[in-house]
Design an enzyme around this catalytic site. Structure first.
Site, PDB file in Angstrom:
ATOM      1  N   ARG A 100       0.876  -1.181   0.000  1.00  0.00           N
ATOM      2  CA  ARG A 100       0.000   0.000   0.000  1.00  0.00           C
ATOM      3  C   ARG A 100       0.900   1.215   0.000  1.00  0.00           C
ATOM      4  O   ARG A 100       1.768   1.360   0.867  1.00  0.00           O
ATOM      5  CB  ARG A 100      -0.909   0.001   1.230  1.00  0.00           C
ATOM      6  CG  ARG A 100      -1.605   1.328   1.455  1.00  0.00           C
ATOM      7  CD  ARG A 100      -2.689   1.255   2.503  1.00  0.00           C
ATOM      8  NE  ARG A 100      -3.836   0.516   2.018  1.00  0.00           N
ATOM      9  CZ  ARG A 100      -5.085   0.663   2.487  1.00  0.00           C
ATOM     10  NH1 ARG A 100      -5.334   1.511   3.443  1.00  0.00           N
ATOM     11  NH2 ARG A 100      -6.061  -0.055   1.996  1.00  0.00           N
ATOM     12  N   HIS A 127      -7.509   0.606  -6.479  1.00  0.00           N
ATOM     13  CA  HIS A 127      -7.744  -0.224  -5.281  1.00  0.00           C
ATOM     14  C   HIS A 127      -8.447  -1.519  -5.737  1.00  0.00           C
ATOM     15  O   HIS A 127      -9.598  -1.792  -5.371  1.00  0.00           O
ATOM     16  CB  HIS A 127      -8.598   0.543  -4.279  1.00  0.00           C
ATOM     17  CG  HIS A 127      -8.532   0.013  -2.880  1.00  0.00           C
ATOM     18  ND1 HIS A 127      -7.727  -1.063  -2.502  1.00  0.00           N
ATOM     19  CD2 HIS A 127      -9.182   0.399  -1.748  1.00  0.00           C
ATOM     20  CE1 HIS A 127      -7.893  -1.292  -1.209  1.00  0.00           C
ATOM     21  NE2 HIS A 127      -8.768  -0.430  -0.729  1.00  0.00           N
ATOM     22  N   GLN A 130     -10.193  -4.110  -3.336  1.00  0.00           N
ATOM     23  CA  GLN A 130     -11.510  -3.667  -2.877  1.00  0.00           C
ATOM     24  C   GLN A 130     -12.567  -4.033  -3.918  1.00  0.00           C
ATOM     25  O   GLN A 130     -13.648  -4.527  -3.578  1.00  0.00           O
ATOM     26  CB  GLN A 130     -11.492  -2.157  -2.646  1.00  0.00           C
ATOM     27  CG  GLN A 130     -12.810  -1.595  -2.150  1.00  0.00           C
ATOM     28  CD  GLN A 130     -13.181  -2.116  -0.770  1.00  0.00           C
ATOM     29  OE1 GLN A 130     -12.394  -2.018   0.159  1.00  0.00           O
ATOM     30  NE2 GLN A 130     -14.373  -2.676  -0.622  1.00  0.00           N
ATOM     31  N   ASP A 209     -18.006   6.639  -1.171  1.00  0.00           N
ATOM     32  CA  ASP A 209     -16.707   6.546  -0.497  1.00  0.00           C
ATOM     33  C   ASP A 209     -16.421   7.899   0.158  1.00  0.00           C
ATOM     34  O   ASP A 209     -17.147   8.872  -0.075  1.00  0.00           O
ATOM     35  CB  ASP A 209     -15.620   6.173  -1.528  1.00  0.00           C
ATOM     36  CG  ASP A 209     -14.284   5.826  -0.877  1.00  0.00           C
ATOM     37  OD1 ASP A 209     -14.263   5.561   0.341  1.00  0.00           O
ATOM     38  OD2 ASP A 209     -13.259   5.834  -1.583  1.00  0.00           O
ATOM     39  N   CYS A 250     -16.763   1.454   0.788  1.00  0.00           N
ATOM     40  CA  CYS A 250     -15.542   0.658   0.988  1.00  0.00           C
ATOM     41  C   CYS A 250     -14.966   0.835   2.396  1.00  0.00           C
ATOM     42  O   CYS A 250     -14.148   0.030   2.822  1.00  0.00           O
ATOM     43  CB  CYS A 250     -14.513   0.950  -0.088  1.00  0.00           C
ATOM     44  SG  CYS A 250     -13.460   2.337   0.244  1.00  0.00           S
ATOM     45  N   ARG A 278     -13.396  -8.945   1.742  1.00  0.00           N
ATOM     46  CA  ARG A 278     -12.002  -8.686   1.375  1.00  0.00           C
ATOM     47  C   ARG A 278     -11.162  -9.941   1.619  1.00  0.00           C
ATOM     48  O   ARG A 278     -10.329 -10.316   0.785  1.00  0.00           O
ATOM     49  CB  ARG A 278     -11.445  -7.516   2.216  1.00  0.00           C
ATOM     50  CG  ARG A 278     -12.005  -6.143   1.880  1.00  0.00           C
ATOM     51  CD  ARG A 278     -11.520  -5.633   0.533  1.00  0.00           C
ATOM     52  NE  ARG A 278     -10.077  -5.575   0.457  1.00  0.00           N
ATOM     53  CZ  ARG A 278      -9.352  -4.521   0.831  1.00  0.00           C
ATOM     54  NH1 ARG A 278      -9.943  -3.434   1.292  1.00  0.00           N
ATOM     55  NH2 ARG A 278      -8.024  -4.520   0.708  1.00  0.00           N
TER      56      ARG A 278
HETATM   57  N1   CP Z   1     -11.326  -0.243   2.354  1.00  0.00           N
HETATM   58  C1   CP Z   1     -10.054  -0.235   2.803  1.00  0.00           C
HETATM   59  O1   CP Z   1      -9.100  -0.406   2.042  1.00  0.00           O
HETATM   60  O2   CP Z   1      -9.943  -0.067   4.146  1.00  0.00           O
HETATM   61  P1   CP Z   1      -8.553   0.232   4.902  1.00  0.00           P
HETATM   62  O3   CP Z   1      -8.042   1.546   4.380  1.00  0.00           O
HETATM   63  O4   CP Z   1      -8.909   0.269   6.357  1.00  0.00           O
HETATM   64  O5   CP Z   1      -7.593  -0.885   4.580  1.00  0.00           O
END
Ligand code: CP
Length: 292
Positions: A100, A127, A130, A209, A250, A278
């Site tokens: 990430r 992403h 997701q 979001d 999300c 997830r």
């Molecule tokens: N939706 C998501 O990626 O959550 P986090 O940022 O908590 O990992």
């Protein structure tokens, strides 16, 4: 030849559908697979996370593997070591690498030099993990994906982009309604709109979001809240969608900002299933990428 998962476009339609079916099986029997067989998966977090870390860490353990969580400040990356050298070293130890980070180019650089699969755990642009969980949630709800219409309202961000790319593969029409200066770039045939009510008309899914993402300049937060105010997801907006429509987000959510508490905790949301999914979707992805 190793395979990466950076945007979601790496999958064929058949692979995506098989992955979702496999994820459904793993959800019903979480310990059915020991595909990782004591192998380690490195998870690099250069940005905070709750769901991504939890779901990858728990999922890798369920697959019989060892999740190695590496925070940015624990790595020599934070002292200037290159992504190239980091990729070379990690590849000698682990079966796959998740990262990430902010700029998507950093993930591409890691993938270019790693000899093991690299997985996007979120960049400012994409992403895709997701989106896999989102499609699994739709598949559970509707039984199939082809012909569904998903209306995303709010910021044309990384989540919207991945939904457009991965949704198209599965035959889902994705409409994205955003204010003029926050529109998604033309991508994967998404229908780009500015009116949230037009976007949600008869849609099967309404998705929102956060209005201020991790990658956004915090000083713009007040302006963003003003611009996005007409895009908030409340029961009135959801009522314009199909009678069977569900709400997705999300997470993390800001109740009272982009979504009302009534929708977030109400009967028409599948948001908490979506967060759980997830883990199941990523386990199927890890099986696919590590050749297990
Ligand atoms: N939706 C998501 O990626 O959550 P986090 O940022 O908590 O990992």
């Amino acid at each position: 030849m190793k395979r990466d998962f950076l945007t979601g476009a790496e999958l064929s339609r058949d692979e995506l559908l098989a992955l979702l079916r496999r994820a459904g099986k793993l959800k019903s029997d979480p310990y059915a697979s020991s595909a990782l067989g004591k192998r380690t998966v490195a998870l690099i977090f250069r940005r905070p996370s709750t769901r991504t870390r939890l779901s990858f860490e728990a999922g890798i353990a369920e697959l019989g593997g060892h999740p190695m969580v590496l925070r940015a400040d624990e790595l020599q990356l934070s002292r200037g070591e290159s992504l190239r050298d980091t990729a070379y070293v990690l590849s000698r130890h682990v079966a796959a690498i998740g990262m990430r980070t902010g700029p998507h180019e950093q993930l591409e650089e890691l993938a270019e030099h790693a000899s093991v699969p690299v997985i996007n755990m979120l960049t400012a642009e994409h992403h895709p993990c997701q989106a896999l969980a989102d499609l699994l949630t739709l598949w559970e709800e509707f039984g199939s994906l082809e012909g569904l219409t998903l209306a995303y309202v709010g910021d044309g961000n990384n989540v919207a982009r991945s939904l457009a790319i991965v949704g198209r593969l599965a035959g889902v029409t994705v409409r994205v309604a955003s204010p003029p200066d926050y529109q998604l770039d033309p991508v994967a045939d998404a229908v780009l709109l500015s009116d949230p009510r037009e976007a949600v008309q008869d849609a099967d899914i309404v998705y929102t979001d956060v209005w201020v993402s991790m990658s956004d300049d915090a000083s713009t937060a007040q302006e963003r809240r003003r611009v996005f105010a007409p895009y908030w997801l409340d029961d009135a907006l959801l009522d314009l969608a199909a009678p069977h429509a569900i709400a997705l987000h999300c997470l993390p959510a800001h109740p009272g900002e982009e979504i009302t508490a009534e929708v977030l905790y109400g009967k028409r949301q599948r948001i908490w299933d979506q967060a759980e999914n997830r883990r199941h979707a990523q386990k199927a992805l890890l099986e696919l990428l590590t050749g297990a």
